[in-house]
Design an enzyme around this catalytic site. Structure first.
Site, PDB file in Angstrom:
ATOM      1  N   GLN A  82       0.765  -1.433  -0.144  1.00  0.00           N
ATOM      2  CA  GLN A  82       0.088   0.027  -0.193  1.00  0.00           C
ATOM      3  C   GLN A  82       0.718   1.303   0.074  1.00  0.00           C
ATOM      4  O   GLN A  82       0.336   2.425  -0.534  1.00  0.00           O
ATOM      5  CB  GLN A  82      -0.919   0.158   1.269  1.00  0.00           C
ATOM      6  CG  GLN A  82      -1.794   1.129   1.141  1.00  0.00           C
ATOM      7  CD  GLN A  82      -2.866   1.358   2.261  1.00  0.00           C
ATOM      8  OE1 GLN A  82      -3.473   2.421   2.509  1.00  0.00           O
ATOM      9  NE2 GLN A  82      -2.989   0.193   3.134  1.00  0.00           N
ATOM     10  N   GLU A 204       1.194  -1.016   8.428  1.00  0.00           N
ATOM     11  CA  GLU A 204       0.383   0.038   8.692  1.00  0.00           C
ATOM     12  C   GLU A 204       0.415   0.081  10.311  1.00  0.00           C
ATOM     13  O   GLU A 204       0.721   1.168  10.848  1.00  0.00           O
ATOM     14  CB  GLU A 204      -0.990  -0.100   8.325  1.00  0.00           C
ATOM     15  CG  GLU A 204      -2.089   0.671   8.739  1.00  0.00           C
ATOM     16  CD  GLU A 204      -1.762   2.230   8.473  1.00  0.00           C
ATOM     17  OE1 GLU A 204      -1.457   2.330   7.168  1.00  0.00           O
ATOM     18  OE2 GLU A 204      -1.924   3.008   9.184  1.00  0.00           O
ATOM     19  N   ASP A 233       0.527   3.720   5.720  1.00  0.00           N
ATOM     20  CA  ASP A 233       0.717   3.450   4.754  1.00  0.00           C
ATOM     21  C   ASP A 233       0.390   4.523   3.693  1.00  0.00           C
ATOM     22  O   ASP A 233       1.555   4.887   2.901  1.00  0.00           O
ATOM     23  CB  ASP A 233      -0.078   2.122   4.067  1.00  0.00           C
ATOM     24  CG  ASP A 233       0.519   1.039   4.719  1.00  0.00           C
ATOM     25  OD1 ASP A 233       1.804   0.861   4.953  1.00  0.00           O
ATOM     26  OD2 ASP A 233      -0.175   0.030   4.632  1.00  0.00           O
ATOM     27  N   GLY A 312      -8.019  20.817  18.804  1.00  0.00           N
ATOM     28  CA  GLY A 312      -7.767  22.280  18.476  1.00  0.00           C
ATOM     29  C   GLY A 312      -7.951  22.917  19.756  1.00  0.00           C
ATOM     30  O   GLY A 312      -8.088  24.268  19.744  1.00  0.00           O
ATOM     31  N   GLY A 313      -8.362  22.608  20.881  1.00  0.00           N
ATOM     32  CA  GLY A 313      -8.518  23.306  21.964  1.00  0.00           C
ATOM     33  C   GLY A 313      -9.882  23.881  22.120  1.00  0.00           C
ATOM     34  O   GLY A 313     -10.449  24.477  23.124  1.00  0.00           O
TER      35      GLY A 313
HETATM   36  N1  CAO Z   1      12.266 -10.238  -8.963  1.00  0.00           N
HETATM   37  C1  CAO Z   1      12.703 -11.057  -8.000  1.00  0.00           C
HETATM   38  N2  CAO Z   1      12.627 -10.872  -6.606  1.00  0.00           N
HETATM   39  C2  CAO Z   1      11.879 -10.117  -6.226  1.00  0.00           C
HETATM   40  C3  CAO Z   1      11.113  -9.123  -6.965  1.00  0.00           C
HETATM   41  C4  CAO Z   1      11.216  -9.330  -8.369  1.00  0.00           C
HETATM   42  N3  CAO Z   1      10.687  -8.408  -9.510  1.00  0.00           N
HETATM   43  N4  CAO Z   1      10.268  -8.352  -6.262  1.00  0.00           N
HETATM   44  C5  CAO Z   1      10.424  -8.477  -4.766  1.00  0.00           C
HETATM   45  N5  CAO Z   1      11.555  -9.409  -4.971  1.00  0.00           N
HETATM   46  C6  CAO Z   1      12.207 -10.057  -3.674  1.00  0.00           C
HETATM   47  C7  CAO Z   1      12.921  -9.391  -3.071  1.00  0.00           C
HETATM   48  O1  CAO Z   1      14.017  -9.271  -3.485  1.00  0.00           O
HETATM   49  C8  CAO Z   1      13.021  -9.900  -1.641  1.00  0.00           C
HETATM   50  O2  CAO Z   1      13.985 -10.676  -1.613  1.00  0.00           O
HETATM   51  P1  CAO Z   1      15.093 -10.927  -0.565  1.00  0.00           P
HETATM   52  O3  CAO Z   1      14.441 -10.968   0.825  1.00  0.00           O
HETATM   53  O4  CAO Z   1      15.661 -12.238  -0.742  1.00  0.00           O
HETATM   54  O5  CAO Z   1      15.960  -9.973  -0.852  1.00  0.00           O
HETATM   55  C9  CAO Z   1      11.680 -10.560  -1.618  1.00  0.00           C
HETATM   56  O6  CAO Z   1      11.083 -10.576  -2.665  1.00  0.00           O
HETATM   57  C10 CAO Z   1      10.627 -10.150  -0.624  1.00  0.00           C
HETATM   58  O7  CAO Z   1      10.503  -8.620  -0.370  1.00  0.00           O
HETATM   59  P2  CAO Z   1      10.089  -7.881   0.869  1.00  0.00           P
HETATM   60  O8  CAO Z   1      10.965  -8.220   1.722  1.00  0.00           O
HETATM   61  O9  CAO Z   1      10.372  -6.450   0.357  1.00  0.00           O
HETATM   62  O10 CAO Z   1       8.701  -8.377   1.064  1.00  0.00           O
HETATM   63  P3  CAO Z   1       8.118  -9.082   2.220  1.00  0.00           P
HETATM   64  O11 CAO Z   1       6.897  -9.504   1.862  1.00  0.00           O
HETATM   65  O12 CAO Z   1       9.055  -9.932   3.105  1.00  0.00           O
HETATM   66  O13 CAO Z   1       7.797  -7.799   3.265  1.00  0.00           O
HETATM   67  C11 CAO Z   1       6.867  -5.773   3.884  1.00  0.00           C
HETATM   68  C12 CAO Z   1       6.935  -7.009   3.128  1.00  0.00           C
HETATM   69  C13 CAO Z   1       6.230  -4.614   3.279  1.00  0.00           C
HETATM   70  C14 CAO Z   1       7.152  -5.979   5.315  1.00  0.00           C
HETATM   71  C15 CAO Z   1       8.223  -5.034   3.396  1.00  0.00           C
HETATM   72  O14 CAO Z   1       8.699  -5.042   2.369  1.00  0.00           O
HETATM   73  C16 CAO Z   1       8.710  -3.687   4.249  1.00  0.00           C
HETATM   74  O15 CAO Z   1       9.008  -3.585   5.513  1.00  0.00           O
HETATM   75  N6  CAO Z   1       8.665  -2.671   3.638  1.00  0.00           N
HETATM   76  C17 CAO Z   1       8.971  -1.468   3.932  1.00  0.00           C
HETATM   77  C18 CAO Z   1       8.068  -0.867   4.779  1.00  0.00           C
HETATM   78  C19 CAO Z   1       6.528  -0.745   4.117  1.00  0.00           C
HETATM   79  O16 CAO Z   1       6.371  -0.340   2.977  1.00  0.00           O
HETATM   80  N7  CAO Z   1       5.725  -1.302   4.705  1.00  0.00           N
HETATM   81  C20 CAO Z   1       4.274  -1.105   4.090  1.00  0.00           C
HETATM   82  C21 CAO Z   1       3.593  -2.136   3.702  1.00  0.00           C
HETATM   83  S1  CAO Z   1       1.936  -2.262   3.530  1.00  0.00           S
HETATM   84  O17 CAO Z   1       1.878  -0.650   2.382  1.00  0.00           O
END
Ligand code: CAO
Length: 491
Positions: A82, A204, A233, A312-313
């Site tokens: 998001q 979030e 988000d 806002g008070g």
């Molecule tokens: N091709 C190959 N690999 C890909 C890819 C692609 N096109 N797109 C993503 N990946 C891989 C990434 O490289 C990563 O691999 P490694 O861990 O081996 O390096 C893997 O997919 C997972 O990516 P991620 O860690 O970002 O995803 P997740 O589901 O584990 O975590 C989230 C999700 C949201 C918790 C994390 O991305 C995060 O903390 N983001 C920053 C904060 C944020 O935006 N949070 C809001 C989320 S809700 O809007």
């Protein structure tokens, strides 16, 4: 991409493109020259500038018909879920060409989350990815990296919200990107900024809690609460979009990109800043506009939860309206604003409170807020929330009807302004979404449906990146753009 356009502009208006530093140096060199023997010819009056160069001539086209604000800006959109997609959707609404890179076969995880129509992209995905194009690329495949390199060279901004370190693990470090395209802006959402929690994954509600919102939301005698608005988000996505356009503006002067980081904790705290204000006020005495002051309940050492008290008070509460017994949204937010106290007394049938010293001043009213709001509620329960609104607005008393999502979805004025939009989608049919909430008179947003997974892969490879048919075939046959099953077949 923007580059082509800028080159064309530079030809027609060379003076406007002269970097400020160069111009300043040239001016200094001129000033340092010894005075000419002959009197210098009178110079023409300098063009009026905005500090960064001359403005172009005002467009002669009608407003709304001279392109969009971010036309010519190309975004490499590496976002998911998001926060990041909120940001890139806004940029797309403003006219940027947003190319969403998704993992082959899977795509943004939200495509398959909270699915309501079997086989179709979820509303979670469609409502955050309008006006974008989708290309599938396995970023960990050498041929995938070949395509990504080409995208980095031809885009203006890379936006990502991977977990901390994920972009680096793909090999896309800041140094690598900056060397490949020194003009590229690299914009990231992370959960936390540098510090003890920088490596944490964040969603979030984690951000709402860590950013100070949850501890200050809810009732004093209840647990902390998260709010339904996605301030962690979507709120951080909004912050990031501002950071990106600001960096684009600075790039016009410096010619180089920069990193833009928005931590969700910081974004939530920015939206909760009035509560940090109150934290500091506590040192100087109780927060008199909080209900607990009037109720004689002592304050602790941190900003307390204040229920529905106004921030806002000006004391405010949510009050019942006619039908509250069966309708969970038959309520109205009522503010006893000092400047309209007289009107409030008249409307609720307590005209003597206008002059009664027990009620006449805001200070006198503070210990009696429960009594006052109970009396106002006696009045509001005799009317529907819309009747209360009409009666109050007629005498400038600010009130807020508690609108349900059903009421908002059906509200005609929101449809008329494009804030609520009906969109057609090839696999799910018609659905409602929230359009661009920022209205601009010369950059009109149209909401176009979200892309199917990899829908634009071919056109991006050929039209945007200029790969030849043989190169496209080579990349495709390598399996870098397709789901794992296809890779096995290809191998
Ligand atoms: N091709 C190959 N690999 C890909 C890819 C692609 N096109 N797109 C993503 N990946 C891989 C990434 O490289 C990563 O691999 P490694 O861990 O081996 O390096 C893997 O997919 C997972 O990516 P991620 O860690 O970002 O995803 P997740 O589901 O584990 O975590 C989230 C999700 C949201 C918790 C994390 O991305 C995060 O903390 N983001 C920053 C904060 C944020 O935006 N949070 C809001 C989320 S809700 O809007």
């Amino acid at each position: 991409m923007a580059k082509k356009k800028q080159k064309a502009k530079a030809k027609s208006r060379p003076a406007a493109k002269k970097p400020a530093k160069k111009a300043a140096k040239a001016a200094m060199r001129k000033a340092a020259k010894p005075a000419a023997k002959k009197a210098a010819p009178k110079k023409a009056a300098p063009k009026k500038t905005n500090g960064n160069g001359a403005y172009p001539r005002p467009s002669s086209k009608p407003f709304g018909q001279d392109g969009k604000a971010l036309q010519g800006v190309r975004i490499l959109d590496f976002t998911h879920v998001q926060s990041g997609p909120t940001c890139t959707q806004l940029l797309a609404w403003f006219g940027a060409d947003v190319i969403k890179v998704e993992r082959p076969g899977v795509g943004d995880i939200t495509r398959g989350q909270l699915v309501d129509v079997k086989g179709a992209d979820s509303l979670y995905f469609t409502m955050l990815n309008h006006n974008k194009r989708s290309i599938t690329i396995d970023s960990k495949h050498p041929q995938g990296m070949r395509v990504l390199n080409a995208l980095i060279k031809s885009c203006d901004v890379l936006v990502e919200n991977f977990a901390p370190g994920a972009l680096d693990r793909m090999g896309l470090t800041w140094d690598y990107i900056h060397k490949l395209n020194p003009r590229m802006i690299v914009a990231s959402v992370k959960g936390f900024g540098p510090g003890p929690y920088e490596d944490c994954k964040v969603y979030e509600n984690v951000a709402q809690c860590a950013g100070g919102s949850a501890s200050t939301t809810g009732f004093r005698d209840g647990p902390p609460l998260v709010t339904g608005a996605q301030i962690g988000d979507s709120g951080t996505g909004l912050h990031l979009a501002l950071g990106i356009v600001t960096a684009l503006f600075q790039r016009n002067r410096t010619g180089r990109g920069q990193k833009v980081l928005c931590a969700m904790q910081d974004g939530v705290l920015n939206l909760s800043r009035v509560k940090l204000r109150d934290q500091q006020r506590l040192k100087h005495g109780p927060l008199t506009e909080y209900s607990q002051y009037g109720e004689g309940i002592p304050f602790g050492d941190a900003t307390p939860r204040a229920g529905n008290d106004s921030g806002g008070g000006q004391p405010g509460r949510i009050l019942k309206c006619k039908g509250w017994e069966t309708d969970p949204n038959a309520y109205i937010y009522f503010i006893t604003q000092a400047p309209v106290w007289g009107e409030i007394c008249d409307i609720i049938g307590e005209p003597t409170w206008k002059t009664d010293p027990e009620f006449a001043t805001p200070k006198a009213r503070l210990p009696k807020l429960n009594q006052i709001f109970e009396r106002i509620e006696q009045w509001t329960t005799t009317l529907t929330k819309f009747e209360v609104m009409n009666a109050c607005n007629a005498v400038d008393i600010p009130v807020g009807p508690i609108l349900s999502m059903k009421e908002i979805a059906e509200e005609k004025s929101l449809r008329d302004t494009g804030t609520v939009v009906e969109v057609d989608h090839p696999t799910r049919g018609k659905y409602l979404t929230v359009g661009n909430p920022i209205k601009m008179s010369d950059s009109i947003s149209e909401v176009k449906r979200s892309p199917l997974l990899g829908e634009h892969t071919d056109e991006i490879l050929s039209d945007v990146l200029g790969f030849k048919a043989a190169e496209i075939a080579e990349i495709k046959n390598s399996g870098a753009l397709s789901a794992p099953e296809k890779k096995e077949k290809a191998a």
